[in-house]
Design a protein around this motif. Sequence first.
Motif, short mmCIF file in Angstrom:
data_model
loop_
_atom_site.label_atom_id
_atom_site.label_comp_id
_atom_site.label_asym_id
_atom_site.label_seq_id
_atom_site.Cartn_x
_atom_site.Cartn_y
_atom_site.Cartn_z
N GLU A 81 0.83 -1.21 0.00
CA GLU A 81 0.00 0.00 0.00
C GLU A 81 0.86 1.26 0.00
OE1 GLU A 81 -3.26 -2.59 2.49
OE2 GLU A 81 -2.20 -0.97 3.52
N HIS A 82 1.92 1.24 0.80
CA HIS A 82 2.83 2.40 0.84
C HIS A 82 3.46 2.65 -0.54
CE1 HIS A 82 3.58 1.71 5.44
NE2 HIS A 82 2.35 2.10 5.16
N TYR A 83 3.72 1.58 -1.28
CA TYR A 83 4.33 1.73 -2.60
C TYR A 83 3.43 2.56 -3.52
CZ TYR A 83 6.60 0.48 -7.01
OH TYR A 83 7.24 0.52 -8.23
N ILE A 84 2.13 2.29 -3.46
CA ILE A 84 1.17 3.08 -4.25
C ILE A 84 1.26 4.56 -3.88
CG2 ILE A 84 -1.30 3.62 -4.38
CD1 ILE A 84 -1.14 1.39 -6.13
N ALA A 85 1.23 4.83 -2.58
CA ALA A 85 1.29 6.21 -2.11
C ALA A 85 2.60 6.88 -2.54
CB ALA A 85 1.15 6.25 -0.59
N ALA A 164 -5.33 9.28 -8.08
CA ALA A 164 -6.30 8.20 -7.88
C ALA A 164 -5.56 6.88 -7.90
CB ALA A 164 -7.38 8.23 -8.96
N TYR A 165 -6.10 5.91 -7.20
CA TYR A 165 -5.51 4.58 -7.22
C TYR A 165 -6.59 3.53 -7.03
CZ TYR A 165 -5.88 4.58 -2.08
OH TYR A 165 -6.36 4.63 -0.79
N SER A 166 -6.24 2.31 -7.36
CA SER A 166 -7.13 1.17 -7.14
C SER A 166 -6.27 -0.05 -6.87
CB SER A 166 -8.03 0.94 -8.35
OG SER A 166 -8.96 -0.10 -8.09
N ILE A 167 -6.61 -0.78 -5.82
CA ILE A 167 -5.85 -1.96 -5.42
C ILE A 167 -6.71 -3.20 -5.63
CG2 ILE A 167 -4.65 -3.10 -3.52
CD1 ILE A 167 -4.02 -0.36 -2.37
N GLU A 168 -6.48 -3.89 -6.75
CA GLU A 168 -7.20 -5.12 -7.09
C GLU A 168 -8.72 -4.92 -7.07
OE1 GLU A 168 -5.84 -8.56 -4.93
OE2 GLU A 168 -3.78 -7.80 -4.87
N ALA A 169 -9.18 -3.77 -7.53
CA ALA A 169 -10.62 -3.48 -7.53
C ALA A 169 -11.17 -3.22 -8.92
CB ALA A 169 -10.92 -2.29 -6.63
N THR A 170 -10.39 -2.56 -9.79
CA THR A 170 -10.92 -2.25 -11.13
C THR A 170 -11.14 -3.50 -11.96
OG1 THR A 170 -8.64 -1.76 -11.82
CG2 THR A 170 -10.05 0.11 -11.26
N ILE A 171 -10.61 -4.64 -11.51
CA ILE A 171 -10.93 -5.90 -12.18
C ILE A 171 -12.43 -6.15 -12.19
CG2 ILE A 171 -10.54 -7.14 -10.00
CD1 ILE A 171 -10.22 -8.54 -13.58
N CYS A 172 -13.15 -5.58 -11.24
CA CYS A 172 -14.60 -5.80 -11.16
C CYS A 172 -15.37 -5.05 -12.25
CB CYS A 172 -15.13 -5.36 -9.80
SG CYS A 172 -14.47 -6.32 -8.41
N ARG A 192 -2.07 11.74 -11.47
CA ARG A 192 -1.62 10.38 -11.79
C ARG A 192 -2.56 9.32 -11.22
NH1 ARG A 192 4.68 10.78 -10.18
NH2 ARG A 192 3.79 12.14 -8.57
N LEU A 193 -2.62 8.21 -11.94
CA LEU A 193 -3.41 7.04 -11.57
C LEU A 193 -2.46 5.86 -11.39
CD1 LEU A 193 -6.12 5.38 -11.34
CD2 LEU A 193 -5.96 5.08 -13.83
N ALA A 194 -2.57 5.15 -10.26
CA ALA A 194 -1.78 3.95 -10.00
C ALA A 194 -2.73 2.80 -9.68
CB ALA A 194 -0.80 4.16 -8.85
N VAL A 195 -2.49 1.65 -10.31
CA VAL A 195 -3.42 0.52 -10.17
C VAL A 195 -2.65 -0.79 -10.04
CG1 VAL A 195 -5.23 -0.81 -11.34
CG2 VAL A 195 -5.27 1.69 -11.43
N TYR A 196 -3.13 -1.66 -9.14
CA TYR A 196 -2.76 -3.07 -9.14
C TYR A 196 -3.93 -3.80 -9.80
CZ TYR A 196 0.82 -2.13 -5.55
OH TYR A 196 1.91 -1.68 -4.85
N GLU A 197 -3.68 -4.41 -10.94
CA GLU A 197 -4.72 -5.04 -11.74
C GLU A 197 -4.53 -6.55 -11.81
OE1 GLU A 197 -7.92 -5.05 -12.98
OE2 GLU A 197 -7.44 -3.12 -13.93
N TYR A 198 -5.62 -7.30 -11.84
CA TYR A 198 -5.57 -8.73 -12.12
C TYR A 198 -5.30 -8.93 -13.60
CZ TYR A 198 -7.76 -10.56 -7.77
OH TYR A 198 -8.04 -10.94 -6.48
N CYS A 199 -4.41 -9.86 -13.93
CA CYS A 199 -4.15 -10.20 -15.33
C CYS A 199 -3.80 -11.68 -15.46
CB CYS A 199 -2.97 -9.39 -15.89
SG CYS A 199 -3.37 -7.69 -16.37
N MET A 200 -4.14 -12.25 -16.59
CA MET A 200 -3.58 -13.53 -17.00
C MET A 200 -2.27 -13.21 -17.70
SD MET A 200 -6.07 -15.19 -15.76
CE MET A 200 -5.32 -16.81 -15.98
N THR A 201 -1.20 -13.86 -17.32
CA THR A 201 0.12 -13.53 -17.85
C THR A 201 0.35 -14.18 -19.22
OG1 THR A 201 1.31 -15.44 -16.95
CG2 THR A 201 0.93 -13.59 -15.45
N ASP A 202 1.52 -13.93 -19.78
CA ASP A 202 1.87 -14.51 -21.08
C ASP A 202 2.01 -16.03 -21.01
OD1 ASP A 202 1.84 -12.01 -22.22
OD2 ASP A 202 4.00 -11.70 -22.02
#
Length: 336
Positions: A81-85, A164-172, A192-202
């Motif tokens: 969380e601190h990393y986002i901030a 703005a930020y979102s932590i594993e929420a915009t996946i919804c 700035r916008l920072a997001v942790y997003e769910y993804c299927m990797t390569d």
Amino acid sequence: MVSKLSDILKDGKAGGGVAAGVADYQRRHADAEGREADYRGYQNAYYDLVTDFYEYGWGRSFHFAPRAAGESFAASLARHEHYIAHRLGLGPGMTAADLGCGVGGPLIEIARFSGARIVGVNNNALQLDRAAKRAEAAGLGHLAGWLECDFMTVDAPDASFDAAYSIEATICAPDKVKVYGEAFRLLRPGGRLAVYEYCMTDRFDAADPGHRRLKAEIEYGGALPEIARPHEVDDAVRRAGFALTEARDLAAEAPPGIPWYEPLGGSGLSFARLRSSAAGRRLTRNALWLLERARVVPRGTTDVSGLLNLAGAAIAEAGRLGIFTPMYFFLARKPE
């Protein structure tokens, strides 16, 4: 944190309400077109059922984090969380939006860490009420604000936030361009916008039945639309109008230590993480089965536990295989 199994769903629906809620969720999930058209109702049906379980098994920060050897689970979440901030440069006098703030764990931590005012956006009344009460109890009510609304149509003026930020929420969100575009609208020029997003990797192979099964179980157990690939996220950010500053999978870059998925797939021998481990989830489900039959918890409670067990096992296995990440991080900037 909810401390007893008998406390689960104590603030939720009584009697047969939980069982009816499970049936409603299953009906909504089976109707792909309907759940996209009414994704807000679909999400609320899910989070009304699972919020107590999340808090019981995970705490008040509903997200994952890479963990260094010797680092506590709670410390790893706070560091994430601190990393986002830090990346957003949050500080006193600034105002940021937390898009999909859950029960307020990250919001409270980020407000305390940065001194910025954080406004939590959430369309689930149960979670928002808990978040507001906890911010006040933490003595941080003056740094917290709340908006009960859809994060794709936020009830706030244009250019009203510094970040703005979102932590594993915009996946919804069923439409990534729209949710990122709403963040773009809310930000002041240069914001700035920072997001942790769910993804299927390569590594995800859509032709592999096992990979497809795990993806489907994560989506079903988490009330999620189709999980995107990294390039799809990047494209959506740019289409929303942002300049994409950085995008990378923090899970793939994590130094040697405890994998982010270990709390879900571990043996449960650590008492601190017993509740979230595979063994702990089985213990919880068995205990709930007994409590349900003794009418200590509402009928349908065991089914909710089973839903989350399905998602937890799938996430752990997909993480072990490297086909899924919950922390595809991007930082984007709204042009001046």
